[in-house]
Scaffold this motif. Structure first.
Motif, short mmCIF file in Angstrom:
data_model
loop_
_atom_site.label_atom_id
_atom_site.label_comp_id
_atom_site.label_asym_id
_atom_site.label_seq_id
_atom_site.Cartn_x
_atom_site.Cartn_y
_atom_site.Cartn_z
N PRO A 198 -11.85 20.88 -17.67
CA PRO A 198 -11.12 18.90 -17.06
C PRO A 198 -10.74 18.78 -18.78
CG PRO A 198 -11.76 20.52 -15.76
CD PRO A 198 -12.65 21.11 -16.08
N ASP A 199 -9.98 17.69 -18.45
CA ASP A 199 -9.76 17.64 -19.92
C ASP A 199 -9.61 15.06 -19.02
OD1 ASP A 199 -7.07 16.78 -19.14
OD2 ASP A 199 -6.85 17.78 -20.76
N ASN A 200 -9.68 15.22 -17.37
CA ASN A 200 -8.99 13.86 -17.18
C ASN A 200 -10.46 14.11 -15.39
OD1 ASN A 200 -7.31 14.88 -14.42
ND2 ASN A 200 -6.35 15.92 -16.44
N TYR A 201 -10.38 12.66 -15.44
CA TYR A 201 -11.56 12.96 -14.39
C TYR A 201 -11.06 12.73 -13.13
CZ TYR A 201 -14.79 10.25 -11.56
OH TYR A 201 -16.30 10.66 -10.86
N ALA A 202 -9.81 13.26 -12.51
CA ALA A 202 -9.25 13.25 -11.24
C ALA A 202 -9.05 15.29 -11.28
CB ALA A 202 -7.83 12.75 -11.33
N ASP A 203 -8.46 15.77 -12.78
CA ASP A 203 -8.97 17.17 -12.28
C ASP A 203 -10.40 17.56 -12.85
OD1 ASP A 203 -6.38 17.64 -12.04
OD2 ASP A 203 -5.75 17.90 -14.45
N TRP A 204 -10.98 16.82 -13.17
CA TRP A 204 -12.36 17.10 -13.15
C TRP A 204 -13.49 17.20 -11.19
CZ3 TRP A 204 -17.27 14.67 -11.69
CH2 TRP A 204 -18.45 14.88 -12.32
N LEU A 205 -13.37 16.12 -10.49
CA LEU A 205 -13.28 15.56 -9.46
C LEU A 205 -12.42 16.93 -8.32
CD1 LEU A 205 -12.92 12.15 -8.18
CD2 LEU A 205 -14.99 13.67 -8.27
N ARG A 206 -11.12 16.94 -8.43
CA ARG A 206 -10.79 18.25 -8.05
C ARG A 206 -11.32 19.32 -8.10
NH1 ARG A 206 -6.09 15.96 -10.68
NH2 ARG A 206 -4.83 14.92 -9.23
N GLN A 207 -11.74 19.45 -9.46
CA GLN A 207 -12.55 21.59 -9.17
C GLN A 207 -14.60 20.99 -8.74
OE1 GLN A 207 -14.27 22.73 -13.74
NE2 GLN A 207 -12.63 24.13 -13.06
N LYS A 208 -14.99 19.79 -9.34
CA LYS A 208 -16.26 20.45 -8.86
C LYS A 208 -15.99 19.51 -7.29
CE LYS A 208 -17.29 20.47 -13.08
NZ LYS A 208 -18.38 21.97 -13.59
N VAL A 209 -15.41 18.92 -6.57
CA VAL A 209 -15.51 18.81 -5.03
C VAL A 209 -15.07 20.13 -4.41
CG1 VAL A 209 -14.48 17.64 -3.58
CG2 VAL A 209 -14.94 16.38 -5.28
N ARG A 210 -14.58 21.22 -5.08
CA ARG A 210 -14.33 22.70 -4.20
C ARG A 210 -15.50 23.24 -4.06
NH1 ARG A 210 -14.90 27.58 -6.54
NH2 ARG A 210 -13.48 26.04 -8.15
N SER A 211 -16.07 23.32 -5.93
CA SER A 211 -17.12 24.52 -6.32
C SER A 211 -18.24 23.50 -5.73
CB SER A 211 -16.84 24.28 -7.80
OG SER A 211 -18.02 23.20 -8.41
N THR A 212 -18.33 22.47 -5.79
CA THR A 212 -20.29 21.76 -5.34
C THR A 212 -19.72 21.68 -3.78
OG1 THR A 212 -19.70 20.81 -7.28
CG2 THR A 212 -21.18 20.20 -5.95
N GLY A 213 -18.87 22.15 -2.70
CA GLY A 213 -18.53 21.48 -1.79
C GLY A 213 -19.45 22.86 -1.24
N GLY A 214 -19.09 23.72 -1.71
CA GLY A 214 -19.50 25.14 -1.56
C GLY A 214 -21.21 25.18 -0.92
N TYR A 215 -21.61 24.33 -1.94
CA TYR A 215 -22.80 24.52 -1.28
C TYR A 215 -23.66 23.51 0.09
CZ TYR A 215 -23.47 26.17 -6.30
OH TYR A 215 -23.18 27.29 -6.91
N ALA A 216 -22.73 22.48 0.08
CA ALA A 216 -22.79 21.60 1.74
C ALA A 216 -22.89 23.30 2.33
CB ALA A 216 -21.97 20.70 1.07
N GLN A 217 -22.09 23.64 2.33
CA GLN A 217 -21.30 24.83 3.82
C GLN A 217 -22.63 25.16 4.07
OE1 GLN A 217 -18.13 27.08 1.34
NE2 GLN A 217 -16.85 26.04 3.02
N ASP A 218 -22.44 26.43 5.42
CA ASP A 218 -23.37 26.41 6.14
C ASP A 218 -23.77 28.10 5.25
OD1 ASP A 218 -23.90 25.03 8.00
OD2 ASP A 218 -22.77 25.11 9.68
N TYR A 219 -23.37 28.47 5.04
CA TYR A 219 -23.30 29.81 3.86
C TYR A 219 -24.93 29.90 2.74
CZ TYR A 219 -18.47 30.81 5.47
OH TYR A 219 -17.07 30.45 6.71
#
Length: 294
Positions: free
Chosen positions: A202-223
């Protein structure tokens, strides 16, 4: 038999580049399956399928997210080894041979490639991408050398088909889920640093957060969170990545960008805790399309 699975959505402009990079490297006994629901991308895939019999489109009647698309691909796959990649990245000219070589060891269940950032280092967000991919590279090198658990990168990795039954359709980080489940079956995950894959970040902070919240959020799931194996968390990131990030800077401007990255990562982990752990928002809400990576 090797199966390549590429998931893609509304990436008609990039899927051809992805296929062109794979096709010259495919072993004789192989197939390349593309799972996509939209008409524009499907039309490009059909053009390739007419020229190359090993290319096949796997229809996705309704768009339910990447894990569901991967499950369709896994059902159709005939290969003993499955290579996973995306429709908006390009693998290196000699990526597949080193990616597949470690499977000569029957104890190896998966092998991950090495992402490189194709974003410019001269911009703040581009610099962040270079810091993060270098940090992941150094961590994987160290853990591979000691035989410790390591995570596959969803941009390019391969795994034994027999070890993957299906992927939970609400998984935010399917690469993490697959990595943990393979390790939990007693198989080793190896790192192939010569298996390059080039990624536009991503080349802007809004897109960076959209991408990272999804991918990093996977590590907060019980799986992933409840697995006995661990490689990535806010605590581990702070302990293992801070010094490397500071050393990566080569100018006062890059040092300032590094400090801003620390703040951004704190913001990210707080958002992950709130949206994934507390609010338990579904994949359909958290998985937002990021246009600036195309």
């Amino acid at each position: 038999m090797i199966t390549v699975l590429i998931t893609t959505y509304r990436e008609a402009a990039t899927i051809g580049l992805a296929l062109d990079a794979f096709l010259p490297q495919l072993p004789a006994a192989s197939e390349l399956l593309v799972i996509c629901p939209d008409a524009e991308t499907t039309a490009v895939v059909h053009q390739y399928a007419k020229k190359f019999p090993r290319v096949r489109h796997v229809p996705e009647p309704e768009r339910r997210g990447k894990p569901a698309a991967l499950n369709l691909g896994l059902q159709a796959a005939q290969g003993d080894i499955v290579i996973f990649s995306d429709g908006d990245v390009v693998i290196g000219d000699a990526a597949l041979a080193p990616l597949l070589a470690p499977f000569a060891d029957e104890k190896v269940g998966a092998v991950t490639g090495r992402p490189f950032s194709s974003s410019p280092r001269a911009t703040k967000l581009g610099y962040w991408s270079h810091v993060l991919v270098e940090g992941a590279h150094q961590t994987r090198l160290a853990r591979d050398a000691t035989g410790d658990f390591l995570l596959c990168s969803g941009y390019l990795f391969a795994a034994r088909r027999s070890l993957i039954q299906s992927i939970p359709e609400d998984a935010l980080a399917e690469d993490a889920v697959i990595s943990h489940r393979i390790a939990e079956q007693g198989f080793r995950i190896r790192y192939a640093p010569d298996a390059a894959v080039f990624v536009k970040y991503p080349d802007n902070y809004a897109d960076w957060l959209r991408q990272k919240v999804r991918s990093t959020g996977g590590y907060a799931q019980d799986y992933v969170r409840n697995s006995p194996f661990s490689m990535r968390s806010a605590k581990l990131e702070a302990q293992q990545g801070s010094l490397l990030a500071l050393k990566f800077a080569q100018s006062p401007r890059e040092l300032w960008w590094t400090l801003l990255l620390f703040v951004a990562r704190l913001h990210l982990w707080l958002l992950v805790f709130w949206r994934v752990r507390v609010l338990k928002r579904p994949l359909t809400t958290l998985w937002q399309r990021v246009e600036s990576t195309k």
